[in-house]
Write a protein that holds these residues in place. Structure first.
Motif, PDB file in Angstrom:
ATOM      1  N   ASP A  76     -14.376 -41.638 -18.589  1.00 41.90           N
ATOM      2  CA  ASP A  76     -15.325 -40.514 -18.619  1.00 41.90           C
ATOM      3  C   ASP A  76     -16.680 -40.927 -18.034  1.00 41.90           C
ATOM      4  OD1 ASP A  76     -13.774 -38.412 -19.520  1.00 41.90           O
ATOM      5  OD2 ASP A  76     -14.157 -38.824 -21.643  1.00 41.90           O
ATOM      6  N   THR A 137     -23.200 -34.031 -19.951  1.00 40.90           N
ATOM      7  CA  THR A 137     -23.961 -34.142 -21.204  1.00 40.90           C
ATOM      8  C   THR A 137     -24.439 -35.576 -21.420  1.00 40.90           C
ATOM      9  OG1 THR A 137     -21.969 -34.738 -22.411  1.00 40.90           O
ATOM     10  CG2 THR A 137     -22.501 -32.384 -22.328  1.00 40.90           C
ATOM     11  N   THR A 144     -18.062 -31.259 -17.356  1.00 38.19           N
ATOM     12  CA  THR A 144     -19.338 -30.685 -16.930  1.00 38.19           C
ATOM     13  C   THR A 144     -19.438 -29.200 -17.296  1.00 38.19           C
ATOM     14  OG1 THR A 144     -18.391 -30.439 -14.730  1.00 38.19           O
ATOM     15  CG2 THR A 144     -19.830 -32.328 -15.073  1.00 38.19           C
TER      16      THR A 144
HETATM   17  N1  UDP Z   1     -17.660 -36.088 -17.946  1.00 44.49           N
HETATM   18  C1  UDP Z   1     -17.895 -36.509 -19.245  1.00 44.49           C
HETATM   19  N2  UDP Z   1     -18.891 -35.911 -19.967  1.00 44.49           N
HETATM   20  C2  UDP Z   1     -19.637 -34.875 -19.485  1.00 44.49           C
HETATM   21  C3  UDP Z   1     -19.372 -34.418 -18.172  1.00 44.49           C
HETATM   22  C4  UDP Z   1     -18.384 -35.042 -17.428  1.00 44.49           C
HETATM   23  O1  UDP Z   1     -17.255 -37.415 -19.722  1.00 44.49           O
HETATM   24  O2  UDP Z   1     -20.518 -34.372 -20.198  1.00 44.49           O
HETATM   25  C5  UDP Z   1     -16.648 -36.786 -17.109  1.00 44.49           C
HETATM   26  C6  UDP Z   1     -15.230 -36.323 -17.403  1.00 44.49           C
HETATM   27  O3  UDP Z   1     -14.382 -37.415 -17.286  1.00 44.49           O
HETATM   28  C7  UDP Z   1     -14.976 -35.341 -16.261  1.00 44.49           C
HETATM   29  C8  UDP Z   1     -15.695 -36.007 -15.113  1.00 44.49           C
HETATM   30  O4  UDP Z   1     -16.884 -36.542 -15.724  1.00 44.49           O
HETATM   31  O5  UDP Z   1     -13.612 -35.142 -15.986  1.00 44.49           O
HETATM   32  C9  UDP Z   1     -16.052 -35.127 -13.953  1.00 44.49           C
HETATM   33  O6  UDP Z   1     -16.497 -33.857 -14.392  1.00 44.49           O
HETATM   34  P1  UDP Z   1     -15.598 -32.521 -14.322  1.00 44.49           P
HETATM   35  O7  UDP Z   1     -14.174 -32.834 -14.613  1.00 44.49           O
HETATM   36  O8  UDP Z   1     -16.247 -31.511 -15.190  1.00 44.49           O
HETATM   37  O9  UDP Z   1     -15.760 -32.126 -12.784  1.00 44.49           O
HETATM   38  P2  UDP Z   1     -15.320 -30.770 -12.041  1.00 44.49           P
HETATM   39  O10 UDP Z   1     -13.921 -30.447 -12.471  1.00 44.49           O
HETATM   40  O11 UDP Z   1     -16.265 -29.702 -12.471  1.00 44.49           O
HETATM   41  O12 UDP Z   1     -15.463 -31.110 -10.589  1.00 44.49           O
END
Ligand code: UDP
Length: 242
Positions: A76, A137, A144
């Motif tokens: 993460d 966060t 996100t």
């Molecule tokens: N992530 C996290 N905490 C947060 C935001 C993001 O751990 O508050 C990590 C999580 O592993 C997530 C990755 O960052 O899968 C990328 O963000 P996200 O999957 O939301 O990206 P998107 O699908 O919006 O491109």
């Protein structure tokens, strides 16, 4: 400057990392970032205050990392760092087209960007900077989407807009069912309970529902849709307390 009436003055726009891919399969395309920045500039020029939360799916997602054998929490953090990379790419694109921009991160990295400080973020918005918020966060086990809901509430945004590849929510998968009906309005409770409807993580939905934040999901890849969303034209799906 503002003879066009915007429905929303301050908005949190959540952009998934995949929006930065352009025609690539992985990573970041500068032309895609510029296109995105230009769409946002159009609204910014009308006087809107825009905070952007950017995802990291084009680089790394914690859940996929865990499946590949990484420790979940480490994975993460890797995902969160991916969102910082995306944020820098977007900052570069805004600078290229002369839009005033600031970038903050929920994980401190002083020489790269400002730390997320709510009052500073609010003052950037009031001063007319496009504000890019990275590292979600700052904590693992969420995505996100949750970061976007949290920041939208903290920064008193009138609505959370989620930019997606589809035109909002349908009663069933429109790719499989030809008779799928587009839903203009749904409640958070319906979205949380339904197995067919995947709008955002349940943690993000619960937070938005508990605190009365409206969510607009719309197809960002159809040109002009962002402007329509800001003008309050009936596009996408609104998720509200119901
Ligand atoms: N992530 C996290 N905490 C947060 C935001 C993001 O751990 O508050 C990590 C999580 O592993 C997530 C990755 O960052 O899968 C990328 O963000 P996200 O999957 O939301 O990206 P998107 O699908 O919006 O491109």
């Amino acid at each position: 400057m503002m003879n066009i009436q915007l429905k929303y003055k301050r908005v949190l726009l959540k952009i998934g990392g995949e929006a930065l891919l352009g025609d690539r399969e992985y990573g970041i395309s500068k032309p895609a970032c510029i296109k995105l920045a230009q769409e946002i500039k159009e609204i910014h020029d009308l006087g809107a205050e825009i905070a952007l939360v950017v995802g990291g799916g084009n680089i790394f997602r914690g859940m996929a990392g865990e499946k590949a054998g990484f420790d979940r929490v480490t994975a993460d953090y890797m995902g969160m760092l991916g969102t910082v990379i995306n944020g820098l790419a977007l900052m570069d694109a805004f600078e290229t087209i002369n839009v005033p921009v600031r970038i903050q991160s929920a994980i401190e990295m002083k020489s790269v960007c400002e730390p997320y400080i709510r009052l500073k973020a609010l003052s950037h918005l009031k001063e007319g900077y496009v504000l890019i918020l990275t590292a979600g966060t700052g904590d693992p086990y969420v995505t996100t989407d949750t970061g976007a809901a949290l920041r939208a509430l903290e920064l008193n945004c009138e609505v959370l807009m989620k930019a997606t590849k589809v035109n909002g929510v349908y009663d069933k998968d429109p790719k499989i069912h030809k008779d799928a009906v587009h839903l203009h309005n749904i409640s958070y409770t319906e979205a949380i309970k339904s197995d067919n409807i995947t709008v955002m993580d349940n943690s993000a939905l619960s937070l938005a529902n508990d605190h009365g934040l409206n969510l607009l999901i719309f197809n960002f890849f159809e040109e002009g849709n962002l402007k329509k969303a800001f003008l309050g034209e009936p596009i996408g799906t609104v998720v509200s307390k119901g």
